[in-house]
Design a protein around this motif. Sequence first.
Motif, PDB file in Angstrom:
ATOM      1  N   LEU A  37      17.603 -45.631 -27.555  1.00 58.84           N
ATOM      2  CA  LEU A  37      17.527 -44.179 -27.718  1.00 58.84           C
ATOM      3  C   LEU A  37      17.067 -43.857 -29.129  1.00 58.84           C
ATOM      4  O   LEU A  37      17.701 -44.269 -30.099  1.00 58.84           O
ATOM      5  CB  LEU A  37      18.899 -43.549 -27.455  1.00 58.84           C
ATOM      6  CG  LEU A  37      19.103 -42.104 -27.929  1.00 58.84           C
ATOM      7  CD1 LEU A  37      18.201 -41.154 -27.154  1.00 58.84           C
ATOM      8  CD2 LEU A  37      20.571 -41.688 -27.787  1.00 58.84           C
ATOM      9  N   ASN A  38      15.956 -43.143 -29.235  1.00 57.63           N
ATOM     10  CA  ASN A  38      15.487 -42.615 -30.507  1.00 57.63           C
ATOM     11  C   ASN A  38      15.608 -41.102 -30.479  1.00 57.63           C
ATOM     12  O   ASN A  38      15.245 -40.466 -29.492  1.00 57.63           O
ATOM     13  CB  ASN A  38      14.035 -43.014 -30.771  1.00 57.63           C
ATOM     14  CG  ASN A  38      13.881 -44.471 -31.148  1.00 57.63           C
ATOM     15  OD1 ASN A  38      13.842 -45.340 -30.283  1.00 57.63           O
ATOM     16  ND2 ASN A  38      13.800 -44.746 -32.440  1.00 57.63           N
ATOM     17  N   PHE A  39      16.102 -40.529 -31.568  1.00 55.34           N
ATOM     18  CA  PHE A  39      16.314 -39.081 -31.620  1.00 55.34           C
ATOM     19  C   PHE A  39      15.774 -38.528 -32.926  1.00 55.34           C
ATOM     20  O   PHE A  39      15.615 -39.247 -33.916  1.00 55.34           O
ATOM     21  CB  PHE A  39      17.809 -38.755 -31.486  1.00 55.34           C
ATOM     22  CG  PHE A  39      18.622 -39.183 -32.683  1.00 55.34           C
ATOM     23  CD1 PHE A  39      18.884 -38.308 -33.726  1.00 55.34           C
ATOM     24  CD2 PHE A  39      19.125 -40.480 -32.768  1.00 55.34           C
ATOM     25  CE1 PHE A  39      19.625 -38.692 -34.830  1.00 55.34           C
ATOM     26  CE2 PHE A  39      19.864 -40.886 -33.875  1.00 55.34           C
ATOM     27  CZ  PHE A  39      20.120 -39.983 -34.910  1.00 55.34           C
ATOM     28  N   ASP A  40      15.521 -37.227 -32.929  1.00 52.11           N
ATOM     29  CA  ASP A  40      15.064 -36.585 -34.156  1.00 52.11           C
ATOM     30  C   ASP A  40      15.259 -35.080 -34.034  1.00 52.11           C
ATOM     31  O   ASP A  40      15.451 -34.545 -32.934  1.00 52.11           O
ATOM     32  CB  ASP A  40      13.586 -36.889 -34.415  1.00 52.11           C
ATOM     33  CG  ASP A  40      13.218 -36.734 -35.893  1.00 52.11           C
ATOM     34  OD1 ASP A  40      14.119 -36.439 -36.703  1.00 52.11           O
ATOM     35  OD2 ASP A  40      12.032 -36.903 -36.230  1.00 52.11           O
ATOM     36  N   ALA A  96      14.825 -27.437 -33.501  1.00 57.14           N
ATOM     37  CA  ALA A  96      14.636 -28.118 -32.220  1.00 57.14           C
ATOM     38  C   ALA A  96      14.997 -29.583 -32.376  1.00 57.14           C
ATOM     39  O   ALA A  96      14.993 -30.134 -33.479  1.00 57.14           O
ATOM     40  CB  ALA A  96      13.193 -27.969 -31.735  1.00 57.14           C
ATOM     41  N   GLY A  97      15.328 -30.187 -31.257  1.00 61.38           N
ATOM     42  CA  GLY A  97      15.661 -31.603 -31.247  1.00 61.38           C
ATOM     43  C   GLY A  97      15.029 -32.282 -30.059  1.00 61.38           C
ATOM     44  O   GLY A  97      14.740 -31.651 -29.035  1.00 61.38           O
ATOM     45  N   GLY A  98      14.789 -33.582 -30.193  1.00 63.96           N
ATOM     46  CA  GLY A  98      14.197 -34.338 -29.092  1.00 63.96           C
ATOM     47  C   GLY A  98      14.681 -35.771 -29.099  1.00 63.96           C
ATOM     48  O   GLY A  98      15.127 -36.287 -30.128  1.00 63.96           O
ATOM     49  N   PHE A  99      14.601 -36.407 -27.953  1.00 60.75           N
ATOM     50  CA  PHE A  99      14.986 -37.814 -27.859  1.00 60.75           C
ATOM     51  C   PHE A  99      14.160 -38.499 -26.773  1.00 60.75           C
ATOM     52  O   PHE A  99      13.583 -37.853 -25.892  1.00 60.75           O
ATOM     53  CB  PHE A  99      16.486 -37.976 -27.566  1.00 60.75           C
ATOM     54  CG  PHE A  99      16.915 -37.512 -26.202  1.00 60.75           C
ATOM     55  CD1 PHE A  99      16.821 -38.342 -25.090  1.00 60.75           C
ATOM     56  CD2 PHE A  99      17.420 -36.222 -26.019  1.00 60.75           C
ATOM     57  CE1 PHE A  99      17.227 -37.914 -23.837  1.00 60.75           C
ATOM     58  CE2 PHE A  99      17.825 -35.783 -24.765  1.00 60.75           C
ATOM     59  CZ  PHE A  99      17.732 -36.631 -23.670  1.00 60.75           C
ATOM     60  N   ALA A 155      20.486 -33.561 -30.738  1.00 63.14           N
ATOM     61  CA  ALA A 155      19.576 -34.405 -29.960  1.00 63.14           C
ATOM     62  C   ALA A 155      20.222 -35.751 -29.645  1.00 63.14           C
ATOM     63  O   ALA A 155      20.089 -36.275 -28.531  1.00 63.14           O
ATOM     64  CB  ALA A 155      18.279 -34.608 -30.722  1.00 63.14           C
ATOM     65  N   LEU A 156      20.938 -36.316 -30.604  1.00 63.43           N
ATOM     66  CA  LEU A 156      21.629 -37.587 -30.384  1.00 63.43           C
ATOM     67  C   LEU A 156      22.692 -37.439 -29.304  1.00 63.43           C
ATOM     68  O   LEU A 156      22.777 -38.272 -28.390  1.00 63.43           O
ATOM     69  CB  LEU A 156      22.250 -38.069 -31.696  1.00 63.43           C
ATOM     70  CG  LEU A 156      23.220 -39.249 -31.611  1.00 63.43           C
ATOM     71  CD1 LEU A 156      22.599 -40.437 -30.914  1.00 63.43           C
ATOM     72  CD2 LEU A 156      23.705 -39.629 -33.010  1.00 63.43           C
ATOM     73  N   ARG A 157      23.511 -36.412 -29.412  1.00 61.92           N
ATOM     74  CA  ARG A 157      24.558 -36.202 -28.403  1.00 61.92           C
ATOM     75  C   ARG A 157      23.953 -36.028 -27.013  1.00 61.92           C
ATOM     76  O   ARG A 157      24.426 -36.638 -26.040  1.00 61.92           O
ATOM     77  CB  ARG A 157      25.394 -34.980 -28.762  1.00 61.92           C
ATOM     78  CG  ARG A 157      26.536 -34.710 -27.769  1.00 61.92           C
ATOM     79  CD  ARG A 157      27.243 -33.411 -28.089  1.00 61.92           C
ATOM     80  NE  ARG A 157      26.341 -32.257 -27.989  1.00 61.92           N
ATOM     81  CZ  ARG A 157      26.689 -31.013 -28.317  1.00 61.92           C
ATOM     82  NH1 ARG A 157      27.901 -30.774 -28.786  1.00 61.92           N
ATOM     83  NH2 ARG A 157      25.827 -30.029 -28.205  1.00 61.92           N
ATOM     84  N   ASN A 158      22.912 -35.209 -26.908  1.00 62.97           N
ATOM     85  CA  ASN A 158      22.278 -34.981 -25.606  1.00 62.97           C
ATOM     86  C   ASN A 158      21.681 -36.272 -25.048  1.00 62.97           C
ATOM     87  O   ASN A 158      21.733 -36.515 -23.832  1.00 62.97           O
ATOM     88  CB  ASN A 158      21.184 -33.918 -25.734  1.00 62.97           C
ATOM     89  CG  ASN A 158      21.742 -32.544 -26.046  1.00 62.97           C
ATOM     90  OD1 ASN A 158      22.957 -32.317 -25.936  1.00 62.97           O
ATOM     91  ND2 ASN A 158      20.890 -31.621 -26.436  1.00 62.97           N
TER      92      ASN A 158
END
Length: 256
Positions: free
Chosen positions: A100-103, A112-115, A144-147
């Motif tokens: 899992l990569n997140f940012d 905004a967040g994405g993974f 984003a990490l939690r999601n």
Amino acid sequence: MSTTLNWNEGYLKVFHDLFLSQPFNSSLFAKMITSCWQIWKARNDNVFRNVNPNPQSVVAASAATMGIVRSTEEQAERVFSQNKQTTIRWTTPSACAVKLNFDGSVNGTSAAGGFVIRDVHGRPLIAATEQVGTTTVPLAEAIALRNGLVCALERGHNRIEVEGDSKLVIDAVNKVVHPPWRLLKIIQDIQAIATRFNSISFRHIFREANFVADALANLGHNCTSGNVWTNRVPMQASRALMFDFVNSGCQRGFLL
């Protein structure tokens, strides 16, 4: 009457005995080529410039040329070794695990967040992005990490490797630092979710190994609601995904 030169008894035989009938010796071959070149230069000096050939000078010139070649090769090897050590690249997860990569991203008043979750071959299993209102970059990254962790559990993945370029978030989750009060609740949520995995690790990486998640986070500014892609990434992140597939890596500061 002069005797006709038998090449099989002369130079060609020497060449055959040294190179064709033996395992290739690059050092010996280089010495031979260098010596032949210096002999040819001495011959031309004699023919065209009327300079008397000096065998000692030919040998000395050959040795000097070989020394320059060796020095250049050693320097090139040192540079290559140094670049190899500092090359940054995304790596696939270990066997039976997913990565899992997140940012997160902030653009004006928009956060905004994405993974992205990928398998051992680097193929995307799930990618997602969403706008998270008005907040800070670390909080957008933590969301984003939690999601991403919740999504991985819902998809049945219980062995996961997590990577992100936010040292603050990664160190807070790993309990290396105490999270700021704005992050405290969500970091606690992440730590609680992490206990539900059979195997999990959190590792900080440079942004040059996080291009796909970065592209997804930036895309989130244009999404009014959460977007999810299964077994692919959106077009805006496809270039970053291909960069990771090629796996040539890059140096710090590289922009995709």
